[in-house]
Motif scaffolding. Sequence first.
Motif, short mmCIF file in Angstrom:
data_model
loop_
_atom_site.label_atom_id
_atom_site.label_comp_id
_atom_site.label_asym_id
_atom_site.label_seq_id
_atom_site.Cartn_x
_atom_site.Cartn_y
_atom_site.Cartn_z
N ILE A 1 2.76 -2.01 -10.41
CA ILE A 1 2.47 -1.35 -11.68
C ILE A 1 3.45 -1.81 -12.76
O ILE A 1 3.07 -2.04 -13.92
N GLU A 2 4.70 -1.97 -12.39
CA GLU A 2 5.74 -2.27 -13.37
C GLU A 2 5.94 -3.77 -13.58
O GLU A 2 6.95 -4.19 -14.14
N GLY A 3 4.98 -4.57 -13.12
CA GLY A 3 4.99 -5.98 -13.47
C GLY A 3 5.82 -6.89 -12.60
O GLY A 3 6.36 -7.89 -13.07
N HIS A 4 5.93 -6.55 -11.32
CA HIS A 4 6.60 -7.44 -10.36
C HIS A 4 8.04 -7.73 -10.76
O HIS A 4 8.47 -8.89 -10.80
N VAL A 5 8.79 -6.69 -11.02
CA VAL A 5 10.21 -6.85 -11.34
C VAL A 5 10.98 -6.97 -10.04
O VAL A 5 11.02 -6.03 -9.24
N ASN A 6 11.60 -8.13 -9.82
CA ASN A 6 12.25 -8.39 -8.54
C ASN A 6 13.74 -8.07 -8.52
O ASN A 6 14.33 -7.91 -7.46
N GLU A 7 14.36 -8.01 -9.69
CA GLU A 7 15.78 -7.66 -9.78
C GLU A 7 15.96 -6.54 -10.80
O GLU A 7 15.48 -6.62 -11.92
N GLY A 8 16.62 -5.48 -10.36
CA GLY A 8 16.93 -4.40 -11.29
C GLY A 8 15.76 -3.51 -11.62
O GLY A 8 15.84 -2.70 -12.54
N SER B 1 0.82 -1.21 0.00
CA SER B 1 0.00 0.00 0.00
C SER B 1 0.85 1.26 0.00
O SER B 1 0.30 2.37 -0.08
N ALA B 2 2.17 1.11 0.11
CA ALA B 2 3.08 2.25 0.03
C ALA B 2 3.65 2.35 -1.39
O ALA B 2 3.52 1.43 -2.19
N LYS B 3 4.31 3.47 -1.68
CA LYS B 3 4.75 3.74 -3.06
C LYS B 3 5.71 2.68 -3.60
O LYS B 3 5.65 2.33 -4.78
N HIS B 4 6.60 2.16 -2.75
CA HIS B 4 7.52 1.13 -3.24
C HIS B 4 6.75 -0.06 -3.81
O HIS B 4 7.01 -0.54 -4.90
N GLY B 5 5.78 -0.55 -3.03
CA GLY B 5 5.01 -1.71 -3.47
C GLY B 5 4.08 -1.41 -4.63
O GLY B 5 3.85 -2.26 -5.49
N ILE B 6 3.56 -0.20 -4.65
CA ILE B 6 2.67 0.19 -5.75
C ILE B 6 3.43 0.21 -7.07
O ILE B 6 2.97 -0.32 -8.09
N VAL B 7 4.63 0.80 -7.06
CA VAL B 7 5.44 0.84 -8.27
C VAL B 7 5.83 -0.58 -8.69
O VAL B 7 5.80 -0.92 -9.87
N TRP B 8 6.17 -1.42 -7.71
CA TRP B 8 6.52 -2.82 -8.01
C TRP B 8 5.37 -3.52 -8.72
O TRP B 8 5.58 -4.27 -9.68
#
Length: 485
Positions: free
Chosen positions: A231-238, A222-229
């Motif tokens: 939105i951008e398709g669950h990119v876990n590295e890089g 619910s915070a911006k870090h997780g929201i961006v993660w």
Amino acid sequence: MKRRRLLLPSVATALLFLGLNNLAFAADSPAKTLDEDQMAQADCVGCHINVNPGIVKQHMEGPHANTKKVEDEVRCHDCHGVDHKTMDDVEKASMPTPEICGECHKKQARQHRDGKHNLAWLAMKSQIAWHGQPGSITEQGYRGCSGCHKIGEKGLLAATQGNLGDVKRDGGKEAATYRYGNAQCDACHTRHSFKASEAMDPRACSNCHMGFDHPQWEMYTSAKHGIVWQIEGHVNEGGRAPTCQTCHLSEGDHEVRTAWGFLGLRIPTKENVLALIDVAPSLKEPLTKLAGLLPSGHYMDVDDDPQWTFDRALILQAAGILDASLQPTERFIEIVVQGQAARGPEEFNVERKKMKATCNKCHAQGFVNEHFKASDEIIKAADHEFAKAITAVQALYKDGILQKPEGWEYAPDLLQYYEAKTSIEQELYLIMLEYRQRTFQGAFHASNDYMHWYGWAPLKTAVNTILEEAKRMRAEHDSKKMAAK
């Protein structure tokens, strides 16, 4: 890794299955090109492709079965041993442990052993409320606390003599009573695929770090870090957004430590405690004695005023970690020193520097410093409110308005959790495990709604409820005393 020999039936079926997974052997005479170790693996697969094909498929699709060199492949008997040979002796199959994983993954196993997750089982058992729960919840049922805390090593013993920082081991006695749940690595690298990519996904953390007392998953998403993660398709590295692993397993470090720790506690320093003498001269003797047991030093970014030190001392008293004379108890040894529920200055500063360096990769240094200091102040404010409520309940016990329950060593006792006998103490328990946790964790995870409306707001409500209830109980008590005269 040492290879072991195991013979089971249905080799032909196994060879067919293995062939589909790119093992090189001649179609007309496969056994001739398989060495003894490969043959043993074929024997295992020959049975298990019929009994539980799902785990065979997971293994064959995972990194253990898809190595660059065939001789580097990790096979069934490397983890499960060679004693299980028939359908009737399945109990002879060994269950893997971190030591088995550590034969290949030495660095990660060492880091995990030195880290906080390895102490999870010890930390859980140090909570007195846990011992009153049904065995179906606390033990091999692996439900409730034990379902997640099994990531910790079993058989760790709290030492009460000698070096109090030592944690002894029972030689495998406790672990031997659990057939399952001793393979800590598979809490994140789930069997039988054991993919690093899975463990690097923040969703791997979500089944434990969620809910009542530690909703980090909800805070993150619910915070911006997780929201961006998301939105951008669950990119876990890089990716642009950091994941849980980016901050808490920086550069793959399996110790998984933070400066404040799970409960947002620190060990008071010698200087902190001696400064209290000017504020409370009547406590000079016990404070001087306590100071002699504590480390010296200074916490990065955190300047304790005497009030905050006293507030935290009251919290530790209510948890039975300090006694009525402000001296360390057995719980202090087990929970704080050996369970590492609180940090001393040296360790705190190391972990804070590491976390700041991680944040500074994306954020300006000034922004990072302000975020951390502001979050520290939130802990300070929460501790002060909590201390008000503790003081009120302690006074009720001191004046005989509340009576210590039979069998309790301390009262109030925050670690009795929902076993508390009065509604006013139930509120104390909720402040400690729910509201205060959400307040400070929400602050550091930049989850504003969790910090305020799920943390600070109900914390304030609970404190006010306790203060008003204490007044009511005291008035009722005094009224009964007057009527009895």
